[in-house]
Design a protein around this motif. Sequence first.
Motif, PDB file in Angstrom:
ATOM      1  N   GLU A   1      41.133 -40.576 -42.589  1.00  0.00           N
ATOM      2  CA  GLU A   1      42.443 -40.832 -41.996  1.00  0.00           C
ATOM      3  C   GLU A   1      42.312 -40.800 -40.487  1.00  0.00           C
ATOM      4  OE1 GLU A   1      45.183 -41.594 -43.678  1.00  0.00           O
ATOM      5  OE2 GLU A   1      44.182 -41.368 -45.632  1.00  0.00           O
ATOM      6  N   GLY A   2      42.693 -41.897 -39.833  1.00  0.00           N
ATOM      7  CA  GLY A   2      42.607 -41.964 -38.384  1.00  0.00           C
ATOM      8  C   GLY A   2      43.983 -42.072 -37.753  1.00  0.00           C
ATOM      9  N   ARG A   3      44.048 -41.738 -36.477  1.00  0.00           N
ATOM     10  CA  ARG A   3      45.294 -41.882 -35.726  1.00  0.00           C
ATOM     11  C   ARG A   3      44.960 -42.339 -34.313  1.00  0.00           C
ATOM     12  NH1 ARG A   3      48.307 -36.254 -37.058  1.00  0.00           N
ATOM     13  NH2 ARG A   3      49.904 -37.015 -35.620  1.00  0.00           N
ATOM     14  N   ILE A   4      45.750 -43.253 -33.797  1.00  0.00           N
ATOM     15  CA  ILE A   4      45.640 -43.709 -32.412  1.00  0.00           C
ATOM     16  C   ILE A   4      47.047 -43.827 -31.845  1.00  0.00           C
ATOM     17  CG2 ILE A   4      45.051 -45.615 -30.881  1.00  0.00           C
ATOM     18  CD1 ILE A   4      42.728 -46.305 -32.614  1.00  0.00           C
ATOM     19  N   GLU A   5      47.268 -43.232 -30.674  1.00  0.00           N
ATOM     20  CA  GLU A   5      48.571 -43.335 -30.026  1.00  0.00           C
ATOM     21  C   GLU A   5      48.372 -43.465 -28.523  1.00  0.00           C
ATOM     22  OE1 GLU A   5      51.879 -41.184 -32.445  1.00  0.00           O
ATOM     23  OE2 GLU A   5      50.267 -39.725 -32.127  1.00  0.00           O
ATOM     24  N   CYS A   6      49.077 -44.429 -27.936  1.00  0.00           N
ATOM     25  CA  CYS A   6      49.051 -44.631 -26.495  1.00  0.00           C
ATOM     26  C   CYS A   6      50.296 -45.415 -26.106  1.00  0.00           C
ATOM     27  CB  CYS A   6      47.771 -45.343 -26.042  1.00  0.00           C
ATOM     28  SG  CYS A   6      47.547 -46.996 -26.739  1.00  0.00           S
ATOM     29  N   GLY A   7      50.448 -45.683 -24.830  1.00  0.00           N
ATOM     30  CA  GLY A   7      51.623 -46.399 -24.361  1.00  0.00           C
ATOM     31  C   GLY A   7      51.674 -47.827 -24.859  1.00  0.00           C
TER      32      GLY A   7
ATOM     33  N   VAL B   1      38.360 -46.071 -43.317  1.00  0.00           N
ATOM     34  CA  VAL B   1      39.335 -45.367 -42.491  1.00  0.00           C
ATOM     35  C   VAL B   1      40.671 -46.083 -42.576  1.00  0.00           C
ATOM     36  CG1 VAL B   1      39.949 -44.585 -40.178  1.00  0.00           C
ATOM     37  CG2 VAL B   1      37.559 -44.598 -40.883  1.00  0.00           C
ATOM     38  N   SER B   2      41.738 -45.334 -42.760  1.00  0.00           N
ATOM     39  CA  SER B   2      43.094 -45.860 -42.754  1.00  0.00           C
ATOM     40  C   SER B   2      43.820 -45.329 -41.521  1.00  0.00           C
ATOM     41  CB  SER B   2      43.835 -45.446 -44.028  1.00  0.00           C
ATOM     42  OG  SER B   2      45.175 -45.927 -44.014  1.00  0.00           O
ATOM     43  N   VAL B   3      44.488 -46.214 -40.796  1.00  0.00           N
ATOM     44  CA  VAL B   3      45.150 -45.834 -39.547  1.00  0.00           C
ATOM     45  C   VAL B   3      46.600 -46.313 -39.561  1.00  0.00           C
ATOM     46  CG1 VAL B   3      45.081 -45.982 -37.020  1.00  0.00           C
ATOM     47  CG2 VAL B   3      42.954 -46.123 -38.341  1.00  0.00           C
ATOM     48  N   PRO B   4      47.566 -45.431 -39.318  1.00  0.00           N
ATOM     49  CA  PRO B   4      48.953 -45.882 -39.178  1.00  0.00           C
ATOM     50  C   PRO B   4      49.143 -46.586 -37.840  1.00  0.00           C
ATOM     51  CG  PRO B   4      48.802 -43.529 -38.761  1.00  0.00           C
ATOM     52  CD  PRO B   4      47.442 -43.967 -39.201  1.00  0.00           C
ATOM     53  N   VAL B   5      49.818 -47.728 -37.866  1.00  0.00           N
ATOM     54  CA  VAL B   5      50.088 -48.486 -36.647  1.00  0.00           C
ATOM     55  C   VAL B   5      51.587 -48.779 -36.584  1.00  0.00           C
ATOM     56  CG1 VAL B   5      49.613 -50.571 -35.324  1.00  0.00           C
ATOM     57  CG2 VAL B   5      47.790 -49.521 -36.680  1.00  0.00           C
ATOM     58  N   TYR B   6      52.212 -48.347 -35.521  1.00  0.00           N
ATOM     59  CA  TYR B   6      53.652 -48.504 -35.388  1.00  0.00           C
ATOM     60  C   TYR B   6      54.018 -49.937 -34.991  1.00  0.00           C
ATOM     61  CZ  TYR B   6      53.427 -43.468 -35.619  1.00  0.00           C
ATOM     62  OH  TYR B   6      53.167 -42.193 -36.039  1.00  0.00           O
ATOM     63  N   HIS B   7      55.180 -50.378 -35.457  1.00  0.00           N
ATOM     64  CA  HIS B   7      55.609 -51.745 -35.184  1.00  0.00           C
ATOM     65  C   HIS B   7      55.641 -52.042 -33.681  1.00  0.00           C
ATOM     66  CE1 HIS B   7      56.430 -52.498 -39.326  1.00  0.00           C
ATOM     67  NE2 HIS B   7      57.498 -51.721 -39.412  1.00  0.00           N
ATOM     68  N   ALA B   8      55.999 -51.037 -32.885  1.00  0.00           N
ATOM     69  CA  ALA B   8      56.136 -51.244 -31.441  1.00  0.00           C
ATOM     70  C   ALA B   8      54.817 -51.091 -30.692  1.00  0.00           C
ATOM     71  CB  ALA B   8      57.164 -50.262 -30.884  1.00  0.00           C
ATOM     72  N   ARG B   9      53.697 -51.113 -31.412  1.00  0.00           N
ATOM     73  CA  ARG B   9      52.392 -50.959 -30.770  1.00  0.00           C
ATOM     74  C   ARG B   9      51.473 -52.131 -31.128  1.00  0.00           C
ATOM     75  NH1 ARG B   9      55.068 -48.360 -28.288  1.00  0.00           N
ATOM     76  NH2 ARG B   9      54.905 -46.176 -27.624  1.00  0.00           N
ATOM     77  N   PRO B  10      51.842 -53.366 -30.726  1.00  0.00           N
ATOM     78  CA  PRO B  10      51.005 -54.527 -31.057  1.00  0.00           C
ATOM     79  C   PRO B  10      49.622 -54.473 -30.414  1.00  0.00           C
ATOM     80  CG  PRO B  10      52.720 -55.134 -29.488  1.00  0.00           C
ATOM     81  CD  PRO B  10      53.066 -53.766 -29.972  1.00  0.00           C
ATOM     82  N   LEU B  11      49.482 -53.801 -29.275  1.00  0.00           N
ATOM     83  CA  LEU B  11      48.171 -53.724 -28.635  1.00  0.00           C
ATOM     84  C   LEU B  11      47.212 -52.848 -29.442  1.00  0.00           C
ATOM     85  CD1 LEU B  11      49.117 -53.463 -24.848  1.00  0.00           C
ATOM     86  CD2 LEU B  11      48.341 -55.468 -26.129  1.00  0.00           C
TER      87      LEU B  11
END
Length: 301
Positions: free
Chosen positions: A65-71, A94-104
Amino acid sequence: MTLLESYTSDQTAQVQRALSAWFPAGTHPGGFGWESATDQLPSAVCVARDGQGRVVGWAGLADGEGRIECGPDDASSAAVLADWLVENAGGTKVSVPVYHARPLVRGALTARGFTDDANAGAIAGLVHPAGDVDVDVPDGYRIRAMDPDEDAARVQAHRRAWKPARMPYPEEIRSGIDPEDESRFTEQAFSVMKRTWLYDRELDLVIEAPDRSLAGCCTVWFDPETGWAEIEPLGIVPDHRRHGLATALALETCRLVAARGGHTVFINSAPLPYYPAPWETYLRAGFSPLDRGTHLTTGTA
């Protein structure tokens, strides 16, 4: 320029403040503080800083389980954190959640071989407007802030509420749980938690039962800079379940957050088939589902 360094607990408040600016497209800063205080962050965590030393992102990895968060506009951090994740995964799935507002972030991961994972489910959540709602507290019970000298009782209430073998899981799940397993929450963890940014004892709620024991507890992390509050965690002692106490605590949170100028209460929950009780309870209380994003995956099983 984005520079990476290993995460230590001393950096918790810095990461929280960065997360405050990004929420709801990410982890709530209170939720991150709770994870850090109770050792629930991934086993491998890195922090990204810009050339001025400011925290601009973080990433974590544990057990696939991975996570990435930035501006939202930070392509450099998205790329550097994605590289870190791929390198540390070493080719494993690896599975990573990606938020709709984080296209980059999505773009950085897809460029490195990640694809949509239809089996992982959406990133969900529940929200309720803060406001002067009706709170139905059963006769003999009382919701209040925990007392300054109540730490030990507060910890024990949490541990009883979250003892694995007494959680309201379906029978096929509970049958595989060791009856001796205990909650990981301790007085030491609580001591760390109380020093975390956004912790407020007046918003660390307990339910006092008719016999004066604690029937449940609920920590509310209110971020006055954004007006968002998160409930994390909320638990009811098994002997006091099925009286509507979880609903009462959640709705009392909405009232208290509104009184402090907040606008929304968030619960980081999802409709899990093996643990449906929280989702169903909060829907009945008037919380609404929040569609936050999807999961991407890569690597071999």
